[in-house]
Design a protein around this motif. Structure first.
Motif, PDB file in Angstrom:
ATOM      1  N   GLU A   5      46.690  50.794  33.986  1.00  0.00           N
ATOM      2  CA  GLU A   5      45.242  50.991  33.968  1.00  0.00           C
ATOM      3  C   GLU A   5      44.550  49.979  33.066  1.00  0.00           C
ATOM      4  OE1 GLU A   5      43.733  52.983  36.049  1.00  0.00           O
ATOM      5  OE2 GLU A   5      45.718  53.541  36.809  1.00  0.00           O
ATOM      6  N   ASN A   6      45.124  49.712  31.907  1.00  0.00           N
ATOM      7  CA  ASN A   6      44.492  48.788  30.967  1.00  0.00           C
ATOM      8  C   ASN A   6      44.456  47.362  31.505  1.00  0.00           C
ATOM      9  OD1 ASN A   6      44.083  50.864  29.143  1.00  0.00           O
ATOM     10  ND2 ASN A   6      45.965  50.476  28.010  1.00  0.00           N
ATOM     11  N   GLN A   7      45.532  46.952  32.149  1.00  0.00           N
ATOM     12  CA  GLN A   7      45.550  45.608  32.716  1.00  0.00           C
ATOM     13  C   GLN A   7      44.519  45.467  33.818  1.00  0.00           C
ATOM     14  OE1 GLN A   7      49.085  42.909  33.754  1.00  0.00           O
ATOM     15  NE2 GLN A   7      48.743  43.939  35.692  1.00  0.00           N
ATOM     16  N   LEU A   8      44.488  46.417  34.725  1.00  0.00           N
ATOM     17  CA  LEU A   8      43.551  46.330  35.842  1.00  0.00           C
ATOM     18  C   LEU A   8      42.110  46.356  35.348  1.00  0.00           C
ATOM     19  CD1 LEU A   8      43.456  46.088  38.894  1.00  0.00           C
ATOM     20  CD2 LEU A   8      43.491  48.584  39.050  1.00  0.00           C
ATOM     21  N   ARG A   9      41.844  47.202  34.361  1.00  0.00           N
ATOM     22  CA  ARG A   9      40.487  47.280  33.811  1.00  0.00           C
ATOM     23  C   ARG A   9      40.093  45.966  33.149  1.00  0.00           C
ATOM     24  NH1 ARG A   9      41.334  50.938  30.381  1.00  0.00           N
ATOM     25  NH2 ARG A   9      41.055  52.669  31.836  1.00  0.00           N
ATOM     26  N   ALA A  10      41.008  45.384  32.384  1.00  0.00           N
ATOM     27  CA  ALA A  10      40.714  44.127  31.697  1.00  0.00           C
ATOM     28  C   ALA A  10      40.443  43.004  32.686  1.00  0.00           C
ATOM     29  CB  ALA A  10      41.872  43.754  30.772  1.00  0.00           C
ATOM     30  N   LEU A  11      41.218  42.978  33.767  1.00  0.00           N
ATOM     31  CA  LEU A  11      41.022  41.956  34.787  1.00  0.00           C
ATOM     32  C   LEU A  11      39.686  42.160  35.500  1.00  0.00           C
ATOM     33  CD1 LEU A  11      42.599  39.558  36.077  1.00  0.00           C
ATOM     34  CD2 LEU A  11      43.368  41.175  37.830  1.00  0.00           C
ATOM     35  N   LYS A  12      39.390  43.397  35.871  1.00  0.00           N
ATOM     36  CA  LYS A  12      38.148  43.717  36.577  1.00  0.00           C
ATOM     37  C   LYS A  12      36.918  43.424  35.730  1.00  0.00           C
ATOM     38  CE  LYS A  12      38.258  47.842  38.507  1.00  0.00           C
ATOM     39  NZ  LYS A  12      38.637  49.270  38.713  1.00  0.00           N
ATOM     40  N   ASP A  13      37.025  43.710  34.430  1.00  0.00           N
ATOM     41  CA  ASP A  13      35.873  43.525  33.541  1.00  0.00           C
ATOM     42  C   ASP A  13      35.731  42.099  33.026  1.00  0.00           C
ATOM     43  OD1 ASP A  13      35.374  46.201  33.875  1.00  0.00           O
ATOM     44  OD2 ASP A  13      36.130  46.809  31.910  1.00  0.00           O
ATOM     45  N   GLY A  14      36.744  41.271  33.238  1.00  0.00           N
ATOM     46  CA  GLY A  14      36.676  39.888  32.795  1.00  0.00           C
ATOM     47  C   GLY A  14      37.008  39.678  31.333  1.00  0.00           C
TER      48      GLY A  14
ATOM     49  N   ILE B  26      45.493  44.448  44.671  1.00  0.00           N
ATOM     50  CA  ILE B  26      44.458  43.544  45.188  1.00  0.00           C
ATOM     51  C   ILE B  26      43.138  44.278  45.381  1.00  0.00           C
ATOM     52  CG2 ILE B  26      43.721  42.202  47.201  1.00  0.00           C
ATOM     53  CD1 ILE B  26      46.691  41.376  47.520  1.00  0.00           C
ATOM     54  N   GLU B  27      43.185  45.403  46.088  1.00  0.00           N
ATOM     55  CA  GLU B  27      41.950  46.140  46.356  1.00  0.00           C
ATOM     56  C   GLU B  27      41.376  46.727  45.073  1.00  0.00           C
ATOM     57  OE1 GLU B  27      40.362  45.980  49.240  1.00  0.00           O
ATOM     58  OE2 GLU B  27      42.006  44.619  49.771  1.00  0.00           O
ATOM     59  N   GLY B  28      42.235  47.175  44.176  1.00  0.00           N
ATOM     60  CA  GLY B  28      41.764  47.704  42.909  1.00  0.00           C
ATOM     61  C   GLY B  28      41.060  46.644  42.085  1.00  0.00           C
ATOM     62  N   ALA B  29      41.615  45.435  42.036  1.00  0.00           N
ATOM     63  CA  ALA B  29      41.001  44.349  41.276  1.00  0.00           C
ATOM     64  C   ALA B  29      39.651  43.969  41.864  1.00  0.00           C
ATOM     65  CB  ALA B  29      41.926  43.133  41.256  1.00  0.00           C
ATOM     66  N   ARG B  30      39.567  43.917  43.157  1.00  0.00           N
ATOM     67  CA  ARG B  30      38.327  43.512  43.817  1.00  0.00           C
ATOM     68  C   ARG B  30      37.210  44.536  43.656  1.00  0.00           C
ATOM     69  NH1 ARG B  30      40.638  40.868  49.475  1.00  0.00           N
ATOM     70  NH2 ARG B  30      40.681  38.710  48.732  1.00  0.00           N
ATOM     71  N   ALA B  31      37.545  45.715  43.182  1.00  0.00           N
ATOM     72  CA  ALA B  31      36.524  46.742  42.955  1.00  0.00           C
ATOM     73  C   ALA B  31      35.785  46.513  41.639  1.00  0.00           C
ATOM     74  CB  ALA B  31      37.171  48.127  42.948  1.00  0.00           C
ATOM     75  N   GLY B  32      36.243  45.554  40.831  1.00  0.00           N
ATOM     76  CA  GLY B  32      35.634  45.312  39.529  1.00  0.00           C
ATOM     77  C   GLY B  32      34.451  44.366  39.583  1.00  0.00           C
ATOM     78  N   LYS B  33      33.659  44.385  38.509  1.00  0.00           N
ATOM     79  CA  LYS B  33      32.439  43.574  38.461  1.00  0.00           C
ATOM     80  C   LYS B  33      32.740  42.079  38.473  1.00  0.00           C
ATOM     81  CE  LYS B  33      32.004  43.694  33.382  1.00  0.00           C
ATOM     82  NZ  LYS B  33      31.140  44.120  32.248  1.00  0.00           N
ATOM     83  N   SER B  34      33.910  41.687  37.974  1.00  0.00           N
ATOM     84  CA  SER B  34      34.252  40.267  37.962  1.00  0.00           C
ATOM     85  C   SER B  34      34.547  39.709  39.343  1.00  0.00           C
ATOM     86  CB  SER B  34      35.468  40.027  37.060  1.00  0.00           C
ATOM     87  OG  SER B  34      35.148  40.230  35.712  1.00  0.00           O
ATOM     88  N   PHE B  35      34.779  40.620  40.306  1.00  0.00           N
ATOM     89  CA  PHE B  35      35.165  40.167  41.643  1.00  0.00           C
ATOM     90  C   PHE B  35      34.244  40.731  42.728  1.00  0.00           C
ATOM     91  CE2 PHE B  35      38.962  40.297  38.919  1.00  0.00           C
ATOM     92  CZ  PHE B  35      39.229  38.934  38.885  1.00  0.00           C
ATOM     93  N   LYS B  36      32.968  40.866  42.349  1.00  0.00           N
ATOM     94  CA  LYS B  36      31.990  41.244  43.374  1.00  0.00           C
ATOM     95  C   LYS B  36      32.010  40.205  44.491  1.00  0.00           C
ATOM     96  CE  LYS B  36      28.883  43.891  40.389  1.00  0.00           C
ATOM     97  NZ  LYS B  36      27.523  43.988  39.789  1.00  0.00           N
ATOM     98  N   GLU B  37      32.211  38.960  44.078  1.00  0.00           N
ATOM     99  CA  GLU B  37      32.481  37.892  45.035  1.00  0.00           C
ATOM    100  C   GLU B  37      33.995  37.850  45.189  1.00  0.00           C
ATOM    101  OE1 GLU B  37      32.664  35.364  47.732  1.00  0.00           O
ATOM    102  OE2 GLU B  37      30.607  35.738  47.015  1.00  0.00           O
ATOM    103  N   LYS B  38      34.504  38.356  46.311  1.00  0.00           N
ATOM    104  CA  LYS B  38      35.943  38.524  46.474  1.00  0.00           C
ATOM    105  C   LYS B  38      36.725  37.230  46.285  1.00  0.00           C
ATOM    106  CE  LYS B  38      36.014  42.642  49.405  1.00  0.00           C
ATOM    107  NZ  LYS B  38      36.497  43.222  50.690  1.00  0.00           N
ATOM    108  N   LYS B  39      36.110  36.117  46.639  1.00  0.00           N
ATOM    109  CA  LYS B  39      36.816  34.840  46.537  1.00  0.00           C
ATOM    110  C   LYS B  39      37.070  34.423  45.091  1.00  0.00           C
ATOM    111  CE  LYS B  39      35.274  32.959  50.981  1.00  0.00           C
ATOM    112  NZ  LYS B  39      34.552  31.852  51.659  1.00  0.00           N
ATOM    113  N   ASN B  40      36.466  35.139  44.139  1.00  0.00           N
ATOM    114  CA  ASN B  40      36.691  34.796  42.739  1.00  0.00           C
ATOM    115  C   ASN B  40      38.081  35.204  42.265  1.00  0.00           C
ATOM    116  OD1 ASN B  40      35.813  33.719  40.210  1.00  0.00           O
ATOM    117  ND2 ASN B  40      35.545  35.815  39.455  1.00  0.00           N
TER     118      ASN B  40
END
Length: 425
Positions: free
Chosen positions: A256-265, A277-291
């Motif tokens: 959970e901590n890793q995924l949250r840190a990645l999603k939040d940048g 993959i889908e979990g990471a793309r749900a974060g604010k850092s990857f609103k643009e999926k190509k990021n």
């Protein structure tokens, strides 16, 4: 690995002998076939998928009922971290075990060795076996028999935030030495830590070990290898990354901590697998999926490699509804269902034919992960395979907290292996 928590937990101590064929299963029909051979009764399915995946797996499992309207699929989502011990407790106590379980690849030999799984050779569960990827089949076999059908195959890769790396003016690191160098620029120019390091999960230790040309054991020649020079270097690498602040880690809740840190940048990179993959793309850092970028796991000083993982489907030896259970495994491991799983979750199929479907072939994550899977390192498919991780977990914690040196950790892990594997040198 699985993924609500992909970490590999210690094998629970379970007493009991191999099950007799009359042991109680989750079904409510003696053979699952009604008059005229029509399947009926209940198939209890334990699914170990994570929060981002479970809705899809529930829907797919329930789709079996459309083909077999007299069969009721009782879907139960079991958190990955609890599933191994929970199944052993149920199977060993002859009460409450499912008919079918989504089984992590390292569990199959262990469960089969205990007598808890039904052999699938010659049953409807194994359908079009020539279509399976050869590397996916290894974990399904134990002592000459097949105890599972491959459903998903995976490995680890480096997930990275393209914008953060661009803002820092650094390239995607090819090895952990380059990552450590890039970390200073990433911190200075973006405020983010370079890497989240899964210090809580021994599965994530393997790329560091493989990167030094090492392995846990040589199962063919029965030799313990983790306490050689490569093992020492691997422990040194994780310690150095954390001490230099190139990486951040936690002793618990790493998934959970890793995924949250990645999603939040708050981190620029993380070693992870296709299940996130889908979990990471749900974060604010990857609103643009190509990021979200994906690259090979960084190498060590001499090599590069990541472990082969994945999920199989196994049938409980004591099931009272074997025929319907075999049919359910056939359905859930079919090319049709594997294609749907890939399209909805980007998970990698185990059937060669599915990779020829245009929608799958053009999936951006398949384009990377399929070659990565083809080059992944096979783990030892032995009954004690899952138990090899706990000594690593203990020693990783000691190294990262400074209570053991890398040399002491490697030696202690090797000593633990020789106690577990009585006939290994």
């Amino acid at each position: 690995m699985r993924r609500g928590i992909r970490g590999v937990t210690a094998t629970a101590l379970v007493a009991g002998l191999a099950l007799a064929a009359t042991a109680c299963g989750g079904g409510d029909s003696s053979d699952g076939a009604g008059s005229g051979g029509e399947l009926s009764g209940t198939v209890t399915f334990w699914d170990t998928s994570n929060d981002a995946e479970k809705a899809t797996y529930r829907k797919l499992a329930e789709g079996f009922q459309k083909e077999h309207p007299k069969v009721h699929v009782k879907y139960v989502n079991v958190p990955f971290g609890d599933a191994n011990a929970k199944f052993k407790n149920a199977a060993g106590g002859n009460s409450g075990a499912p008919d079918v379980m989504r089984t992590e690849v390292a569990w199959v030999a262990d469960f089969a060795n205990l007598g808890y799984l039904a052999p699938l050779d010659g049953t409807p569960a194994l359908d079009k076996t020539d279509d399976y990827l050869p590397q996916a089949v290894g974990s399904t076999r134990f002592k000459g028999k097949t105890y599972a059908a491959p459903q998903v195959i995976d490995t680890l890769a480096l997930f990275y935030n393209k914008k953060l790396l661009k803002d820092a003016g650094v390239e995607v690191p090819r090895n952990f030495a380059e990552l450590a160098t890039a970390a200073k620029k990433i911190k200075a120019k973006t405020g983010a830590t370079a890497l989240y390091l899964r210090g809580d999960d021994p599965y994530w230790f393997l790329p560091y070990l493989y990167g030094e040309g090492g392995n846990m054991v040589d199962a063919r020649d029965k030799v313990v290898e983790i306490d050689d020079g490569a093992g020492v270097k691997a422990f040194k690498t994780i310690k150095s990354l954390v001490d230099s602040k190139a990486a951040v880690t936690d002793a618990t809740d790493g998934q959970e901590n890793q995924l949250r840190a990645l999603k939040d940048g708050t981190v620029a990179m993380a070693v992870d697998g296709p299940w996130d993959i889908e979990g990471a793309r749900a974060g604010k850092s990857f609103k643009e999926k190509k990021n979200l970028g994906v690259a090979p796991v960084p190498g060590g000083s001499t090599a590069q490699g990541s472990p082969q993982g994945g999920w199989n489907l196994s049938v409980y030896a004591g099931s009272k509804n074997l025929q319907a259970s075999y049919a359910f495994v056939k359905y859930m491991s079919s090319a049709k269902v594997q294609q749907q799983t890939n399209e909805k979750l980007s998970l990698l199929p185990t059937r060669k034919s599915v990779y020829e479907v245009p929608a799958v072939k053009n999936n951006e994550m398949v384009k990377f992960f399929k070659p990565a899977v083809d080059g992944a390192v096979q783990r030892p498919w032995i009954a004690e395979g899952n138990s090899l991780f706990e000594p690593i977990k203990v020693q990783m914690n000691k190294v990262l907290t400074g209570s053991a040196t890398p040399e002491q950790a490697a030696k202690a892990t090797g000593d633990a292996y020789r106690k577990l594997l009585k006939d290994y040198k």
